[in-house]
Design a protein around this motif. Sequence first.
Motif, PDB file in Angstrom:
ATOM      1  N   HIS A  55      -6.023  -0.749  -2.177  1.00 30.47           N
ATOM      2  CA  HIS A  55      -6.083   0.900  -2.685  1.00 30.47           C
ATOM      3  C   HIS A  55      -6.591   1.862  -1.930  1.00 30.47           C
ATOM      4  O   HIS A  55      -7.936   2.170  -2.190  1.00 30.47           O
ATOM      5  CB  HIS A  55      -6.389   1.077  -3.922  1.00 30.47           C
ATOM      6  CG  HIS A  55      -6.831  -0.185  -5.483  1.00 30.47           C
ATOM      7  ND1 HIS A  55      -5.534   0.652  -5.932  1.00 30.47           N
ATOM      8  CD2 HIS A  55      -6.721  -1.648  -5.446  1.00 30.47           C
ATOM      9  CE1 HIS A  55      -4.481  -0.478  -7.123  1.00 30.47           C
ATOM     10  NE2 HIS A  55      -5.709  -1.854  -6.417  1.00 30.47           N
TER      11      HIS A  55
ATOM     12  N   GLY B  45       0.504  -1.236   0.012  1.00 36.36           N
ATOM     13  CA  GLY B  45       0.128  -0.340  -0.402  1.00 36.36           C
ATOM     14  C   GLY B  45       0.975   1.370   0.180  1.00 36.36           C
ATOM     15  O   GLY B  45       1.665   0.990   0.153  1.00 36.36           O
TER      16      GLY B  45
ATOM     17  N   PHE C 111      -6.043   0.244   5.326  1.00 32.88           N
ATOM     18  CA  PHE C 111      -5.226  -0.719   5.010  1.00 32.88           C
ATOM     19  C   PHE C 111      -5.574  -2.179   6.241  1.00 32.88           C
ATOM     20  O   PHE C 111      -5.587  -3.300   6.286  1.00 32.88           O
ATOM     21  CB  PHE C 111      -3.818  -0.319   5.333  1.00 32.88           C
ATOM     22  CG  PHE C 111      -2.621  -1.186   5.643  1.00 32.88           C
ATOM     23  CD1 PHE C 111      -2.268  -1.281   3.621  1.00 32.88           C
ATOM     24  CD2 PHE C 111      -2.102  -1.772   5.756  1.00 32.88           C
ATOM     25  CE1 PHE C 111      -1.639  -1.884   2.910  1.00 32.88           C
ATOM     26  CE2 PHE C 111      -0.998  -2.981   5.159  1.00 32.88           C
ATOM     27  CZ  PHE C 111      -0.827  -2.541   4.341  1.00 32.88           C
TER      28      PHE C 111
END
Length: 454
Positions: free
Chosen positions: A255, A225, A282
């Motif tokens: 994303h 990420g 995340f």
Amino acid sequence: TTKSNSFVIISTSNGIASECWYLDAEKPLDKFRLIAGREQNLEYSVDHSGSHFYFLTNLNAPNFRVLRAPVTNPTLKNWKEVIPADSSVLILTMEAFKNHIVTTERRDALLKVRVINLLNMEQHYIDFGEEVYTALPSVNPEFNTNLFYYYYTSFTTPGSTCEYNMTTRKKRLLKQNEVLGGFDPTKYESKRIWATAPDSTTIPISLVYRKGTRFSANTPLLLYGYGAYGYSINTTFDPNLISLLDRGVVYAVAHVRGGQEMGRHWYNQGKLLNKKNSFTDFVACAEKLIADGYTSASKLIAHGSSAGGLLVGAALNMRPDLFKAVVAEVPFVDVLTSMLDSTQALTTVEYNEWGNPHDSTFYYYIKSYSPYDQIKKMPYPNMLVTSGYNDNQVQYFEPVKWVAKLRANNTGNSQILLWIDMSLGHSQSSGRYLQLKDQAFIYAYMLNQWGITE
């Protein structure tokens, strides 16, 4: 000059305001005329076809839209809509041809290419035939043509230059990057799944793996990420990644908000006083991958670099139990101290990204997520932290301080390793073979963590 060679355009911009002037190319001694004067937060670019100028602009459209005006009077009051604003679609580029307009857009974390026929205003999107991919305009110097050239790649497709007939809608491959070692794209597949953040926002996750890979608690998975500066992570082909996929590793990209994968709002929801959304996104992606049986916490490795190092560092403090290991390359982890030091090269220009901590509101918000400041007495997973001694973007002492404090507060038995390259800056080594050596070092660490020995 415009692609039509009919006009000369002078464009000036400071990033949040634009100003364009035009001149008839057949009357070079005339004076340039202003299209729209400079206004704060008004951005636009100009192209030409037929009797109209076409504008890609954020006028009353944070995600941009396409307008047009007659070349005889292209001032702002005469701009008329061609492609309306859409809160879920970010328009990135626009090109004008004699009979077509082509735009590149971000929709659902994918790059889409829209073609509009100017003769009848019919429009369509190019069908690329994959669920996860990247498509961008290539060089298109010709104005009077029905052929559009674009660059295409995906997790399973090497970089390719392609030709598209905008009238017949037929595609033709012109050139594809060679992959040595007998690469067969049919042996791999990619897909898109969605995680749900604490505020109910759905977060896209892109996955790639070798066909036949069995998902279970023993499946090794690498989660990558970034989530900052509006930078979107495109799903592109990486030949180095094949060595992991062939060993049964699943590769995933989260994303998260802070990029622009889902539009301009995706960036705004992951910056300044919304920055924590990036980290909870995340964490939600990691939880989703575990809950759906793609892997387990004992086989999940998180990876981020620079601002992505901040991402994984903050997620680590929130949920250290989710990860077997974390790889943080040149990580931006002492955010508060760095943003308080206005003598550093990048500090003041990044107030728009993180906020100015000399304002108490931003000071306490940054402190509440800065990885260095949020270290607690608890067991941390295994970690590999890298840095370059000559890094002028993330000074080497940031990861050094971070590692020292992590080691002092780690109540578990994990190893927290630090590697400083005394010759590097913020980026990788400059030579191709040295870059491969650096990549091999990172991969070797990951394989060791997963217990993969061959």
